[in-house]
Design an enzyme around this catalytic site. Sequence first.
Site, short mmCIF file in Angstrom:
data_model
loop_
_atom_site.label_atom_id
_atom_site.label_comp_id
_atom_site.label_asym_id
_atom_site.label_seq_id
_atom_site.Cartn_x
_atom_site.Cartn_y
_atom_site.Cartn_z
N ASN A 98 0.81 -1.22 0.00
CA ASN A 98 0.00 0.00 0.00
C ASN A 98 0.85 1.28 0.00
O ASN A 98 0.42 2.33 0.44
CB ASN A 98 -1.02 -0.04 1.14
CG ASN A 98 -0.37 -0.20 2.50
OD1 ASN A 98 0.85 -0.12 2.61
ND2 ASN A 98 -1.17 -0.38 3.53
N GLU A 156 8.69 6.10 16.35
CA GLU A 156 9.09 5.81 14.96
C GLU A 156 10.09 6.84 14.44
O GLU A 156 11.02 6.49 13.71
CB GLU A 156 7.84 5.75 14.07
CG GLU A 156 6.97 4.55 14.42
CD GLU A 156 5.71 4.45 13.58
OE1 GLU A 156 5.46 5.34 12.74
OE2 GLU A 156 4.96 3.47 13.77
P1 ATP Z 1 0.90 1.70 8.22
O1 ATP Z 1 1.14 1.28 9.65
O2 ATP Z 1 1.81 0.99 7.24
O3 ATP Z 1 0.86 3.18 8.04
P2 ATP Z 1 -1.88 1.25 8.62
O4 ATP Z 1 -1.68 1.92 9.94
O5 ATP Z 1 -2.92 1.77 7.70
O6 ATP Z 1 -0.54 1.20 7.80
P3 ATP Z 1 -1.72 -1.24 10.08
O7 ATP Z 1 -2.95 -1.88 10.62
O8 ATP Z 1 -0.83 -0.51 11.02
O9 ATP Z 1 -2.15 -0.30 8.85
O10 ATP Z 1 -0.88 -2.36 9.33
C1 ATP Z 1 0.48 -2.15 9.02
C2 ATP Z 1 0.75 -2.66 7.63
O11 ATP Z 1 0.60 -4.07 7.62
C3 ATP Z 1 -0.22 -2.16 6.56
O12 ATP Z 1 0.10 -0.90 6.05
C4 ATP Z 1 -0.05 -3.23 5.51
O13 ATP Z 1 1.16 -3.05 4.74
C5 ATP Z 1 0.08 -4.48 6.36
N1 ATP Z 1 -1.23 -5.10 6.60
C6 ATP Z 1 -2.24 -4.64 7.38
N2 ATP Z 1 -3.31 -5.46 7.37
C7 ATP Z 1 -2.96 -6.48 6.55
C8 ATP Z 1 -3.63 -7.67 6.12
N3 ATP Z 1 -4.85 -7.96 6.54
N4 ATP Z 1 -2.97 -8.47 5.26
C9 ATP Z 1 -1.72 -8.19 4.83
N5 ATP Z 1 -1.03 -7.10 5.21
C10 ATP Z 1 -1.64 -6.25 6.05
#
Ligand code: ATP
Length: 139
Positions: free
Chosen positions: A114, A128
């Site tokens: 993403n 971080e």
């Molecule tokens: P980030 O922390 O990267 O800014 P976010 O806060 O939107 O993203 P988080 O829930 O913190 O999302 O998840 C961290 C990262 O883990 C996501 O950005 C994605 O790359 C990965 N991720 C999250 N959910 C899934 C899933 N269901 N399957 C695979 N990868 C996932």
Amino acid sequence: MSLERTLSIIKPDGVRKKLVGEVIRRFEKEGIHIAALKKIRMDRAQAEGFYTVHKERPFFGELVKFMISGPVVVMILEGENVISRNREIMGATDPAKAAPGTLRKLYADSIQNNIVHGSDAPATAKFEVSYFFKDSEIF
Ligand code: ATP
Ligand code: MG
């Protein structure tokens, strides 16, 4: 209003897709100050430490593998309410659910790939930012 710092990462897929310029352009256009920036390749221990909050999640192994699959660009963004503003600019984790015009809606391929990361709260932002940058690297 509060002046904040947050960590942004252009993930390996964003770098591979040549989106470094687009992402930085977007932040600057939104009036956000880039206080620090570097290109690095994380090793496994570094990526595991960064994502330690997710270590029990089923996708943790895949996420770490993805994050070390190539170089990333790490940045400190600075501005008023920049933690939540950056999250708005990025859009929802899953690009299929991201709002129109957000970076993930425009450019991301999947919930894992993403293209960008952004800290989600003041405490995580502080952790971080210091995970990647020393004070002397911040301007
Ligand atoms: P980030 O922390 O990267 O800014 P976010 O806060 O939107 O993203 P988080 O829930 O913190 O999302 O998840 C961290 C990262 O883990 C996501 O950005 C994605 O790359 C990965 N991720 C999250 N959910 C899934 C899933 N269901 N399957 C695979 N990868 C996932
Ligand atoms: Mg997150």
